[in-house]
Write an enzyme that holds these catalytic residues in place. Sequence first.
Site, PDB file in Angstrom:
ATOM      1  N   MET A 110       0.832  -0.991  -0.023  1.00 53.73           N
ATOM      2  CA  MET A 110       0.128   0.665  -0.478  1.00 53.73           C
ATOM      3  C   MET A 110       0.966   1.537   0.444  1.00 53.73           C
ATOM      4  SD  MET A 110      -2.770  -0.896  -0.481  1.00 53.73           S
ATOM      5  CE  MET A 110      -3.961  -2.415  -0.375  1.00 53.73           C
ATOM      6  N   CYS A 111       0.576   1.991  -1.096  1.00 53.73           N
ATOM      7  CA  CYS A 111       0.914   3.162  -0.848  1.00 53.73           C
ATOM      8  C   CYS A 111       1.155   4.815  -1.115  1.00 53.73           C
ATOM      9  CB  CYS A 111       2.521   2.562  -2.189  1.00 53.73           C
ATOM     10  SG  CYS A 111       2.879   1.048  -2.119  1.00 53.73           S
ATOM     11  N   GLY A 112       1.903   5.296  -1.888  1.00 50.37           N
ATOM     12  CA  GLY A 112       1.784   6.891  -2.157  1.00 50.37           C
ATOM     13  C   GLY A 112       2.590   6.635  -4.020  1.00 50.37           C
TER      14      GLY A 112
END
Lengths: 297, 229, 441
Positions: free
Chosen positions: A1-3
């Site tokens: 999960m990330c940007g």
Amino acid sequence: MCGIVGLFLKQPKLEPELGAMLSDMLVVMNDRGPDSAGFAVYGDGERGRVKLTISGTSEAALREAIAGLARAVGESLSVTLRHTHAVISLSAINEQKARRWIAARADIGLVGAGKRMELYKEVGLPERLAQQFRLAEMAGSHGIGHTRMATESAVTTRGAHPFSTGLDQCLVHNGSLSNHNGVRRVLQHEGLSFETENDTEVAAGYLSWKIREGASLKEALTQSLVDLDGFYTFVVGTESGFAVLRDPIACKPAVMAETDDYVAFGSEYRALAMLPGIDKAHIFEPAPATVYAWERG
Amino acid sequence: MPDCDLAKTPLRELNAMLHSLAPSTNETHWIVTNPGGKHAIACGLDAPVAIGIQGHVGYYCGGMNKQATIVVSGNAGVGVAENMMSGEVRVRGDASQAAGATGRGGLLVIEGNASARCGISMKGIDILVKGSIGPMSAFMAQAGNLVVLGDAGDALGDSIYEARLFVRGSVASLGADCVEKPMSSEDSSILNSVLKRAGMEDSVSVDEFRMFGSARRLYHFHIDNVDAY
Amino acid sequence: MTVPPHRTPPRFSSTFTQQVIAEIQRAAATGIYDIRGGGAKRALPHFDDLLFLGASISRYPLEGYREKCGTDVTLGTRFAKKPIKLKTPVTIAGMSFGALSAPAKEALGRGASAVGTSTTTGDGGMTPEERGHSSILVYQYLPSRYGMNPDDLRKADAIEIVIGQGAKPGGGGMLLGQKISPRVAKMRTLPESIDQRSACRHPDWTGPDDLEIKIEELRELTDWEKPIYVKVGASRPYYDTALAAKSGVDVLVLDGMQGGTAASQEVFIENVGLPILAAIRPAVQALQDLGLHRKLQLIVSGGIRTGADVAKALALGADAVAIGTAALIALGDNDPQLQAEYQKLGTVAGAYDDWQEGLDPAGITTQDPVLAARLDPVKAGRRLANYLSVLTLEAQTIARACGKSHLHNLEPEDLVALTIEAAAMAGVPLAGTNWIPGITK
């Protein structure tokens, strides 16, 4: 999960600012991915030459390795050192020899290769990494970046994004694939090899494989809607453009801004808020299961 | 008229000030500048005040609002006005996913477009979107009214319990158990009142809309509905 | 039945057991999966397979009835301005008004408050009775958001974001029409008597990166006062714990597959998730890897029955436990005095699990006003308080015997396992050996 962030300049005038803009965008995504960060920048390319980005344990190890590589390929290399990474420019005819030489060494690794692409990724806070790699001083036509909150695979440099998918190709991903183990087995059978347990590396490998089999980037992405299960927002960089794809449920956030000067992608609007002319930009969310691609001719 | 520059004031301070407002406060009109896409701006309000936000906001702006009128002169991120109880939230630009999610009351107006899952699990809120809405909107909607002046994306009203969905443009597809329904005079007057409250009653006419709602086939577990589970 | 000479007696299949045959016949007749209440009924490796090593010569015990052995626990020390202080590490798990009757919810509040611990709302909102009778109340924030109200959020002492439940990790709950009474329907904004299906994902966020933003909103809403819990069903506890920690939670609630439910598919209850024994160590490992063990508190649940279970859970690294099914039994669920009535329902006391039907003769898992009136919330609350006291005393007894002046000083090294399975799952040696399967040779 990330940007995820991505910036594609439509005009040359902002090119000297690319790194600074991308750096600001990446730093805002610190909270979404505090484990590691990475980015690819598409800078100048020279005819007949290729850029290899390698990473090493220390600057000394990198310098020593580069000297050895120069002797092995028999040409003087043009080198830029940044933190734990070095970008080596060499004649395209020596590329395979250099790749083999690098692959044989345990203390350095090839991160990415391309005519124009330079790729940096490392474990640590994105904010600090952007400084250490001096992203703000880089120039280029486009770039993509990623901050990672690891879900099920290890927090390592190799597990950081972007994952290179081939010459001048790389991919960043937010989400989690639910059938990556099965797809990895199929791709291994097709002769691909993987360095991590990361689901994104499988997506990257999948696209490389499709392109190797003759698909265009757009076709490969369209086919991935059928073959990859789970939640994903992909941003893909190529030598002359970039592409965006979200899963059919559009589970993870994505926002884009387009002006006469650029197209920008962010996991959240915050990552775009500081861009020049953002007040007048066309801001929109990419639709689910739709491939968006921008090319610069 | 208090003025809060979020480039200088921490968000936590702004929200704490807004939460401490007494019902009889004289500070009834607030201006918030430089929102910069920050999250949870003006969430959890419970006072009859007006908040003008000049710029784009991040996730959950105006979340769980009671009484307050919040106007975003820009775009809104995920879950604007989620679980709103009363009052009004108005977005002059576009809204991201899950606008008005689980809202129980009040009015949410999106003057631009709303993306996927607009009005998901809505429980009594009225939502008016001047533009179009994305896929999976009004998923599992329970009560309230969703009015769309533009088009609706795929799977509108999937697994809907109740709620009225009014669409003026096209509907890409309907979700499980959502059907078009004839509009009764009660329905039209409800639609009219939403248009009126949103200030749209002169620009569009009730006759231009079609209404969708629950077929009520999923009210009870039944073998014949097995495809929908 | 008599078998004629020289004929083989009837032989039942070990694959197609009588239970399996009955289920196939039921499925064929109705065309819908079996729905029931309660938790997993199959035999699972559990705390029973662990034993404590009491003190003797190498270690000294505390005097059983005099020397202090602390049982208090503080939850929410990481970010919340107002952490929760409990006198016992045994809390009451989330169970909804809807699943349970109003007197049952009141009794849970009374019993928990009497011993200084917390109770938890459940899906469908907070009732005034429940808030009124619970000195410490945790408010659940669920995917369905049934009955979610910001005023109740502000009235709560802590907020628990529910992502999953041990009985059904990855699935949404249900409440069948028999229990959607006018009051339940109104609280949940649903038509009366319909079969309610709950969403399995939150409507306005997915994943840990968004969870961080959702937690920020809930903290902003409540001015950073209240502890924020996240509850997950045990399935990938190492990753879920690490991600919850990164998202900024104060407390993680980890529910094993023995955890009960008001109504779920039997196939889910019996086949999805991990038994709690196998889930605690990976979760604790994740906290230790992040340097957050005992800083971010871990509550475990799913099959906690005795003070020994409490002590074992704490020794494996939990900070507190939650009970659901056991609490209902303490209130009066499956009481043998109601045998005749259970038999009318086609079951027997001790096996009754049709909590979804709303016909509970004990007046607990029902919305029928006549049945619900059978439960005296004062007396039932007292029974629960008694039971909670016993759990605490039992856990203390064991801790003292291991020489601990606080329950939290119990360690995995105080335990051994009776079976190889339990040794591997709990990460403790097989009794009488130094062998921890998977860890030592």
